[in-house]
Design an enzyme around this catalytic site. Structure first.
Site, PDB file in Angstrom:
ATOM      1  N   HIS A 106      -7.640   9.169   5.302  1.00 34.98           N
ATOM      2  CA  HIS A 106      -7.028   8.102   6.090  1.00 34.98           C
ATOM      3  C   HIS A 106      -7.220   8.400   7.567  1.00 34.98           C
ATOM      4  O   HIS A 106      -7.197   9.555   7.997  1.00 34.98           O
ATOM      5  CB  HIS A 106      -5.534   7.994   5.767  1.00 34.98           C
ATOM      6  CG  HIS A 106      -5.257   7.609   4.348  1.00 34.98           C
ATOM      7  ND1 HIS A 106      -4.530   8.391   3.490  1.00 34.98           N
ATOM      8  CD2 HIS A 106      -5.639   6.521   3.637  1.00 34.98           C
ATOM      9  CE1 HIS A 106      -4.462   7.793   2.306  1.00 34.98           C
ATOM     10  NE2 HIS A 106      -5.120   6.662   2.369  1.00 34.98           N
ATOM     11  N   GLY A 107      -7.382   7.346   8.368  1.00 35.86           N
ATOM     12  CA  GLY A 107      -7.593   7.527   9.796  1.00 35.86           C
ATOM     13  C   GLY A 107      -9.071   7.552  10.140  1.00 35.86           C
ATOM     14  O   GLY A 107      -9.923   7.215   9.313  1.00 35.86           O
ATOM     15  N   ASP A 135       0.823  -1.205   0.000  1.00 31.95           N
ATOM     16  CA  ASP A 135       0.000   0.000   0.000  1.00 31.95           C
ATOM     17  C   ASP A 135       0.863   1.265   0.000  1.00 31.95           C
ATOM     18  O   ASP A 135       1.923   1.299   0.633  1.00 31.95           O
ATOM     19  CB  ASP A 135      -0.894  -0.022   1.247  1.00 31.95           C
ATOM     20  CG  ASP A 135      -2.075   0.917   1.150  1.00 31.95           C
ATOM     21  OD1 ASP A 135      -2.482   1.256   0.032  1.00 31.95           O
ATOM     22  OD2 ASP A 135      -2.623   1.281   2.215  1.00 31.95           O
ATOM     23  N   HIS A 136       0.427   2.275  -0.708  1.00 31.61           N
ATOM     24  CA  HIS A 136       1.022   3.619  -0.674  1.00 31.61           C
ATOM     25  C   HIS A 136       2.551   3.628  -0.666  1.00 31.61           C
ATOM     26  O   HIS A 136       3.182   4.042   0.311  1.00 31.61           O
ATOM     27  CB  HIS A 136       0.532   4.397   0.546  1.00 31.61           C
ATOM     28  CG  HIS A 136      -0.844   4.954   0.392  1.00 31.61           C
ATOM     29  ND1 HIS A 136      -1.125   6.052  -0.395  1.00 31.61           N
ATOM     30  CD2 HIS A 136      -2.024   4.549   0.912  1.00 31.61           C
ATOM     31  CE1 HIS A 136      -2.420   6.300  -0.341  1.00 31.61           C
ATOM     32  NE2 HIS A 136      -2.988   5.400   0.436  1.00 31.61           N
ATOM     33  N   SER A 185     -11.982   3.329   6.925  1.00 32.26           N
ATOM     34  CA  SER A 185     -12.308   3.249   8.357  1.00 32.26           C
ATOM     35  C   SER A 185     -13.245   4.378   8.770  1.00 32.26           C
ATOM     36  O   SER A 185     -12.944   5.547   8.545  1.00 32.26           O
ATOM     37  CB  SER A 185     -11.024   3.325   9.204  1.00 32.26           C
ATOM     38  OG  SER A 185     -10.244   2.161   9.054  1.00 32.26           O
ATOM     39  N   THR A 213      -7.191   1.631  10.028  1.00 28.84           N
ATOM     40  CA  THR A 213      -7.268   2.197  11.374  1.00 28.84           C
ATOM     41  C   THR A 213      -8.269   1.463  12.258  1.00 28.84           C
ATOM     42  O   THR A 213      -7.974   1.147  13.421  1.00 28.84           O
ATOM     43  CB  THR A 213      -7.639   3.695  11.314  1.00 28.84           C
ATOM     44  OG1 THR A 213      -6.704   4.365  10.463  1.00 28.84           O
ATOM     45  CG2 THR A 213      -7.604   4.317  12.695  1.00 28.84           C
TER      46      THR A 213
END
Length: 288
Positions: A180-181, A82-83, A211, A233
């Protein structure tokens, strides 16, 4: 069965109107939990590791564990990096046995993103490996990649179509308002943008920042063409909270099995919940 490329899994999902769960794992127990959830629900699965986890555990260790899990499983499983913005690390992971990689050059200008993505596509296709790329900037924190809210940038649908044509990429992660998060408030997802991108781009689309998105919004994203949903997350929180609860009840516990077993169970339940939500349960047989 052996690890497979995520390309056929995601193509089947896009065609079938459902989504494949892509779960970030950081320990053997986390990996086992998501595989066991996929097995029980007969769902295709993508195991993901971040660059930080690769550096922490080693690409060869992760690939070996994922290979054992896939060989023991009766559902199709892919292993995804990922990433990653480091070409050399991407190549290292492919050589180790990863079947899917993400080149994240979304912080670069469009032409540079195209050039760097094409470089990875060329290497990955030769190895039968899926390539994912990102267009626009998804906000939030992913390992050491931080995109402040004011710097997040939504993907342009016309640019998405052009990007796919120029790069030959297998899957695309367009920035559509997720982060993200865990969200501080209600996610501001641009559903009309997803619909427009999906009308111009026929390949599988990837929903980053899975998430904490309300269930109905997740279902709407999937119905509009999102074929892969990344979840990290929420999994970490479920796993860590279970461990904390063990130590809260017994601060002197020193047997890892005593806290890893409930942590694994909590993660299994979270992964199973996400698999049902995105419509992947029972879809393992779609891969021919």
């Amino acid at each position: 069965m052996p690890l497979v490329s995520s390309t056929p899994l995601l193509q089947a999902a896009r065609a079938g109107g459902y989504c494949v769960g892509a779960f970030n794992v950081h320990t053997l127990e986390m990996l086992q939990a998501v595989v066991e959830a996929a097995d029980e629900l007969r769902a295709p699965l993508i195991i993901q590791s971040t660059v930080g986890t690769v550096k922490h555990l080693g690409a060869d260790y992760i690939a070996a564990a994922a290979t054992v899990a896939a060989n023991r499983s009766s559902v199709p499983i892919a292993l995804h990096l990922d990433h990653c913005s480091d070409f050399d690390l991407i190549v290292k992971c492919i050589r180790a046995g990863y079947t899917s990689v993400m080149i994240d050059a979304s912080h670069s200008p469009f032409d540079e993103n195209v050039a760097r993505t094409k470089q990875v596509v060329e290497v990955a296709k030769a190895a039968g490996v899926n390539t994912e790329a990102e267009l626009g900037k998804v906000g939030g924190v992913e390992d050491d990649i931080v995109v402040e809210d004011q710097d997040a940038m939504l993907a342009d649908p016309e640019e998405c179509a052009k990007f796919v044509e120029l790069t030959g990429v297998d899957t695309l992660a367009p920035a559509i308002g997720t982060a993200h998060g865990i969200y501080k408030g209600e996610p501001n997802i641009d559903f009309a943008r997803i619909e427009k991108i999906a009308s111009l781009v026929t390949l599988p689309l990837v929903l980053h920042g899975g998430s904490g998105i309300p269930d109905e919004q997740v279902k709407r994203c999937v119905s509009l063409g999102m074929a892969k949903m990344n979840v990290a997350t929420e999994l970490r929180i479920a796993f860590s909270d279970a461990i904390k609860n063990v130590f809260k009840a017994n601060p002197d516990e020193n047997d890892p099995r005593k806290y890893m077993v409930p942590a694994k169970k909590a993660l299994f339940e979270m992964a199973a919940e996400k698999i049902r939500l995105i419509g992947a349960a029972g879809k393992a047989g779609d891969l021919k």
